[in-house]
Design a protein around this motif. Structure first.
Motif, PDB file in Angstrom:
ATOM      1  N   UNK A  47      41.403  26.883  35.374  1.00 54.47           N
ATOM      2  CA  UNK A  47      41.875  27.356  34.088  1.00 54.47           C
ATOM      3  C   UNK A  47      42.585  26.271  33.317  1.00 54.47           C
ATOM      4  N   UNK A  48      43.380  26.713  32.339  1.00 51.47           N
ATOM      5  CA  UNK A  48      44.082  25.801  31.454  1.00 51.47           C
ATOM      6  C   UNK A  48      45.546  26.202  31.363  1.00 51.47           C
ATOM      7  N   UNK A  49      46.407  25.199  31.303  1.00 53.26           N
ATOM      8  CA  UNK A  49      47.829  25.402  31.053  1.00 53.26           C
ATOM      9  C   UNK A  49      48.254  24.422  29.969  1.00 53.26           C
ATOM     10  N   UNK A  50      48.900  24.917  28.930  1.00 52.70           N
ATOM     11  CA  UNK A  50      49.369  24.034  27.860  1.00 52.70           C
ATOM     12  C   UNK A  50      50.846  24.269  27.618  1.00 52.70           C
ATOM     13  N   UNK A  61      46.541  20.796  30.377  1.00 55.11           N
ATOM     14  CA  UNK A  61      46.092  20.552  31.752  1.00 55.11           C
ATOM     15  C   UNK A  61      44.995  21.529  32.139  1.00 55.11           C
ATOM     16  N   UNK A  62      43.822  20.982  32.421  1.00 53.64           N
ATOM     17  CA  UNK A  62      42.750  21.777  33.013  1.00 53.64           C
ATOM     18  C   UNK A  62      42.805  21.569  34.521  1.00 53.64           C
ATOM     19  N   UNK A  63      42.691  22.651  35.274  1.00 53.91           N
ATOM     20  CA  UNK A  63      42.746  22.469  36.723  1.00 53.91           C
ATOM     21  C   UNK A  63      41.655  23.282  37.418  1.00 53.91           C
ATOM     22  N   UNK A 131      38.165  37.436  32.406  1.00 54.21           N
ATOM     23  CA  UNK A 131      38.264  36.060  31.891  1.00 54.21           C
ATOM     24  C   UNK A 131      38.713  36.035  30.433  1.00 54.21           C
ATOM     25  N   UNK A 132      39.457  35.000  30.100  1.00 61.68           N
ATOM     26  CA  UNK A 132      39.906  34.806  28.728  1.00 61.68           C
ATOM     27  C   UNK A 132      39.414  33.477  28.193  1.00 61.68           C
ATOM     28  N   UNK A 133      39.686  33.242  26.926  1.00 62.85           N
ATOM     29  CA  UNK A 133      39.312  31.983  26.278  1.00 62.85           C
ATOM     30  C   UNK A 133      40.134  30.849  26.890  1.00 62.85           C
ATOM     31  N   UNK A 134      39.461  29.856  27.461  1.00 59.54           N
ATOM     32  CA  UNK A 134      40.158  28.729  28.083  1.00 59.54           C
ATOM     33  C   UNK A 134      39.966  27.430  27.294  1.00 59.54           C
ATOM     34  N   UNK A 135      39.688  27.556  26.012  1.00 57.76           N
ATOM     35  CA  UNK A 135      39.588  26.354  25.178  1.00 57.76           C
ATOM     36  C   UNK A 135      40.981  25.854  24.837  1.00 57.76           C
ATOM     37  N   UNK A 136      41.104  24.536  24.695  1.00 57.99           N
ATOM     38  CA  UNK A 136      42.404  23.934  24.373  1.00 57.99           C
ATOM     39  C   UNK A 136      42.890  24.400  23.003  1.00 57.99           C
TER      40      UNK A 136
END
Length: 452
Positions: A47-50, A61-63, A131-136
């Protein structure tokens, strides 16, 4: 796990099938080597963490992480290995390593798999993956929108510790030589915001957050911002109070920590090591008579729901405490063998506890309390599970005549967990659903409060 900006549920299901096949091949290979028992577990997340701060991007951060853990038994000798590479060659090499390690370990009479008859061969679908939108771009807009709104709401908010957004999907697969092999998808999304407020020369920091399986169930960025502002400015002009013994309310968002200590005290690892203040309390009163705790592991979409535990043991509705009397310990298969009992499906933790609650809001609980302390933050780790001694730094609000008077800080609250749990007066209806223990605010009869 291939990275896409919006994961597709069907693709995740197909990947889960492939991983289960890889686990099956590992189990077959272990059997061909001569193992007497074997288990494999894989948890993968991506996923993504911002994080943003003052309108600027701090981190994106994409992990993708996770590994296949392999445990192999030769009689009562145990060997373990792991691999992040799921190619057939890498899996075989890891199985061989676990097999070699087992040859040199000392036998443990309590080592082994959970009993076959307890496996979740008919595990239910609990609707845990959305699932959700994981775009930056989307993630950053959620965080930036939250922080922008917070900074514009109140002039006393003078700085920010940042806002964040995260979205992750993944799966857990478990299989063993009992013929059990299953897995399930899961997701988790969150927004948080931390702020700093100032009055005169004094500053205070606080935060708010929301977390859910579905993005649609999250609070809006604006709501998180408003909650964070409210929490932060409410702490301004905090005072110390005189040392006293008074009633105490643990607000709902921290009350789960009180029951977290209770979870630790009735968990098998602490019990068989004799490191719990609740030794030999099964069938005895540990909470007030009006209080019952039920475990509901199959609630659809709940954050702590699970069809089976980390050993493949089927989870099931279970009464933990009935009318104050302890009905069940929390046992892994190892702890159960140590204690000559039956595993309860708690390898990996608890699965959604629901508690008896009174039909009282937090404001009504304050009126019931009259004069005392409302705790909204706990600091430090001064908890001794062996004897139950409890002492932690705290902050919150002083209450008189049932009304909040002013914020307080730089205090310590102390007591003994055995007495604290037995002397719970009431639990409010302001249930916090973000934790495995679903509890409202908790009113305790009294605690020692150290201040001036």
């Amino acid at each position: 796990m291939e990275f896409t900006l919006k994961p597709d549920l069907n693709e995740l299901q197909a990947e889960l099938v492939d991983v289960k096949q890889a686990v099956a091949e590992a189990l077959d290979y272990g059997k061909s080597l001569g193992s007497t028992a074997m288990e494999c577990a894989l948890t993968r997340s991506r996923g993504i963490s911002v994080e943003t701060r003052l309108g600027e991007v701090e981190t994106v951060e994409f992990n993708q992480d996770g590994a296949l853990g392999i445990t192999l038994y030769q009689g009562q000798q145990k060997g373990s290995a792991s691999t992040t590479d799921l190619s057939p060659q890498a899996i075989r090499a890891s199985v061989e390593k676990a097999f070699d390690i087992a040859r040199f370990t000392s036998p443990d009479p309590d080592a082994g798999l959970a009993p076959q008859e307890l496996m979740a061969y008919d595990a239910p679908d609990l609707d845990l993956c959305h699932p959700g939108d994981q775009s930056a771009d989307y993630a950053l807009e959620q965080a930036l929108q939250c922080e922008r709104h917070a900074l514009a709401l109140d002039k006393r908010i003078v700085n920010s510790d940042g806002a964040s957004y995260s979205s992750h999907v993944g799966y857990r697969v478990y299989g063993n030589s009992h013929g059990f092999l299953d897995g399930y998808l899961q997701s988790r999304h969150a927004i948080s915001c931390a702020l700093i407020a100032k009055h005169g020369d004094a500053m205070q920091r606080d935060y708010a957050y929301t977390v859910a399986r579905k993005t649609a169930d999250l609070q809006s960025p604006e709501q998180v911002a408003e909650d964070a502002v409210h929490e932060t400015v409410a702490r301004l002009e905090a005072r110390k109070i005189d040392t006293a013994k008074v009633p105490v309310i643990f607000r709902a968002d921290i009350a789960n920590s009180l029951f977290g200590h209770f979870v630790g005290a009735i968990s098998g690892g602490n019990l068989y090591r004799k490191s719990s203040f609740l030794l030999e309390q099964l069938g005895k009163p540990v909470l007030p008579e009006w209080l019952t705790i039920e475990e509901k592991p199959h609630l659809q979409g709940a954050l702590a729901s699970s069809p089976f535990d980390h050993e493949g043991v089927a989870t099931q509705d279970r009464v933990i405490v009935e009318n104050g009397v302890l009905q069940s310990y929390l046992l892994t298969s190892y702890a159960a063998r140590k204690m000559q009992m039956t595993p309860t499906g708690h390898a990996g933790g608890i699965h959604t506890w629901q508690l008896t609650q009174q039909d009282q809001s937090l404001a009504e609980l304050c009126k019931t309390m009259g004069t005392g302390l409302l705790v909204t933050e706990l600091m430090g780790q001064g908890v001794n599970l062996v004897n139950g001694d409890y002492s932690r730094g705290a902050a919150g609000f002083w209450v008189e005549n049932g009304e909040i008077q002013y914020p307080v800080e730089e205090i310590t609250i102390a007591g003994n967990l055995r007495d604290m749990l037995r002397n719970i007066v009431a639990i409010g209806n302001d249930t916090d659903l973000r934790h495995g223990v679903r509890t409202g605010s908790v009113l305790l009869e009294s605690m020692r409060v150290a201040g001036n």
